[in-house]
Design a protein around this motif. Structure first.
Motif, PDB file in Angstrom:
ATOM      1  N   VAL A 186      18.209  -1.935   5.016  1.00 20.67           N
ATOM      2  CA  VAL A 186      16.844  -2.215   4.557  1.00 20.67           C
ATOM      3  C   VAL A 186      15.909  -1.194   5.180  1.00 20.67           C
ATOM      4  N   LEU A 187      15.323  -0.350   4.354  1.00 21.16           N
ATOM      5  CA  LEU A 187      14.436   0.724   4.815  1.00 21.16           C
ATOM      6  C   LEU A 187      12.982   0.323   4.615  1.00 21.16           C
ATOM      7  N   SER A 188      12.093   0.918   5.396  1.00 24.20           N
ATOM      8  CA  SER A 188      10.683   0.547   5.280  1.00 24.20           C
ATOM      9  C   SER A 188       9.781   1.692   5.695  1.00 24.20           C
ATOM     10  N   TRP A 189       8.583   1.688   5.124  1.00 22.73           N
ATOM     11  CA  TRP A 189       7.545   2.658   5.432  1.00 22.73           C
ATOM     12  C   TRP A 189       6.195   1.959   5.448  1.00 22.73           C
ATOM     13  N   ARG A 190       5.231   2.570   6.118  1.00 26.39           N
ATOM     14  CA  ARG A 190       3.835   2.192   5.943  1.00 26.39           C
ATOM     15  C   ARG A 190       3.149   3.336   5.224  1.00 26.39           C
ATOM     16  N   LEU A 191       2.456   3.023   4.123  1.00 23.26           N
ATOM     17  CA  LEU A 191       1.786   4.033   3.303  1.00 23.26           C
ATOM     18  C   LEU A 191       0.329   3.641   3.090  1.00 23.26           C
ATOM     19  N   ASP A 192      -0.420   4.563   2.504  1.00 22.15           N
ATOM     20  CA  ASP A 192      -1.844   4.364   2.246  1.00 22.15           C
ATOM     21  C   ASP A 192      -2.026   3.744   0.869  1.00 22.15           C
ATOM     22  N   ALA A 193      -2.116   2.422   0.820  1.00 25.09           N
ATOM     23  CA  ALA A 193      -2.191   1.721  -0.464  1.00 25.09           C
ATOM     24  C   ALA A 193      -3.496   1.985  -1.209  1.00 25.09           C
ATOM     25  N   ASP A 194      -4.515   2.383  -0.500  1.00 21.35           N
ATOM     26  CA  ASP A 194      -5.803   2.666  -1.152  1.00 21.35           C
ATOM     27  C   ASP A 194      -5.848   4.064  -1.737  1.00 21.35           C
ATOM     28  N   ASN A 195      -4.827   4.871  -1.450  1.00 15.81           N
ATOM     29  CA  ASN A 195      -4.820   6.261  -1.906  1.00 15.81           C
ATOM     30  C   ASN A 195      -3.445   6.632  -2.442  1.00 15.81           C
TER      31      ASN A 195
END
Length: 357
Positions: A186-195
């Motif tokens: 199970v892989l995961s990232w944090r990204l910029d959801a507003d951009n």
């Protein structure tokens, strides 16, 4: 801040004498040495003194209730940053000493809620090497801290049949680290959801992993046709023959996955969190009590240019989307056999995924 030297501290001799009187505190004592050096003495299990020298760039955490004392060394000067409030210290299990370094050099900081809230730092993540003292029964541990923890959390679930939208923590809580999830594929990232349209990190992930197909979905009673039926299907334990990739753009929800011992791990995905479930893993999904999630679902073989003026939910696939869920049991499928061989059977002799500290 405290400059501990005869020239800068009022009643220096008295304070130094008090510091060196053996004592305990009702809370953790956390000190980060900016300059100079000194000694923290702590008692081991046999009541013997252990001396710990701290120097510039060292961070030390003494647990509440441990007998200890402090003194300067022969340099006769230390400048500590006195207070840190940081939940990761409680969860990680270390209690004695550490040195802290940023990926672009050391950056001093003090934060109040979670160590991932490093808004003013020049780096997104840092590494923490924690030296535990063997005499106290602790071991060396390497902890990688990053900002994913703000948008992704995981824990072992209880066996309750109450509302599926509740957290369902065990008692006491058994947290699971994101690194341990990666051991299950199970892989995961944090990204910029507003951009998301201009997000270079998202573009890089899509290019590297071949996520070409994109569409959007809003999961809530008002916006998803046949909502009750679909949410029921989402929560039925199943697997897919391709990766399932979800990028949460708003709201939040739970992905439940099985560990190597077939226990449920609940993964809470919030705005900005992206999760990849490998083909062949048994899982399910439900909204949390917020009852709304807007998400991106990612897949792909080739990379296509895509410009969207309005987002409801993004779904990404590798190539053409395949929506078929295979409800458990479907252990005969090649995807399931491949998953077991890759992530389960290779570590069959190892214990199940440990709960994170």
């Amino acid at each position: 801040m405290l400059d501990l030297c005869p020239e800068k501290v009022e009643k220096y001799e008295e304070k130094l004498r008090n510091f060196y009187t053996e004592h305990i505190h009702g809370d953790e004592e956390i000190r980060y040495c900016l300059e100079g050096s000194g000694y923290f003495d702590v008692r081991d299990k046999d009541d013997r003194w252990i001396r710990i020298q701290i120097k510039a760039s060292d961070l030390i955490v003494l647990p509440a209730g441990i007998y200890h004392r402090f003194t300067l060394d022969t340099t006769n000067y230390v400048k500590p940053l006195n207070e840190f409030w940081c939940s990761v210290f409680d969860r990680s299990g270390f209690q004695i000493g550490a040195s802290l370094y940023g990926c672009e050099g050391f950056v001093p900081f003090a934060v109040k809620a979670n160590i991932s809230h490093l808004k003013d730092c020049t780096f997104k993540w840092f590494e923490l090497w924690v030296a535990h003292l063997p005499l106290l029964g602790w071991t060396l541990r390497h902890i990688v801290l990053d900002d994913r923890e703000e948008v992704l959390e995981a824990w072992y679930m209880d066996d309750s049949t109450e509302d599926q939208r509740l957290p369902h923590h065990r008692e006491p809580k058994e947290l699971v680290s994101l690194d341990k999830l990666s051991e299950l594929g199970v892989l995961s990232w944090r990204l910029d959801a507003d951009n998301y349209e201009a997000d270079e990190e998202l573009k890089k992930i899509r290019a590297e992993r071949g996520y070409s197909y994109v569409d959007f979905i809003e999961v809530c009673p008002e916006k998803l046709p046949n909502y009750e039926e679909k949410i029921k299907n989402f929560f039925e334990e199943h697997l897919h023959t391709d990766e399932e990739i979800r990028y949460c753009l708003a709201g939040s929800g739970y992905f439940d996955v099985r560990d190597r011992n077939d226990a449920w791990i609940r993964v809470w995905v919030k705005k900005g969190g992206m999760i990849v479930l490998p083909a062949g893993i048994y899982h399910r999904f439900t909204l949390d009590s917020n009852n709304y999630i807007k998400k991106n679902i990612l897949f792909g073989h080739c990379i296509a240019s895509l410009k969207l003026s309005y987002i409801q939910a993004m779904r990404l696939f590798i190539g053409d989307p395949i929506w078929t869920p295979f409800n458990r049991p479907h252990d005969h499928l090649p995807a399931r056999k491949d998953y077991l061989q890759t992530f389960v059977q290779k570590d069959a002799a190892s214990p199940a995924v440990d709960a994170a500290a």
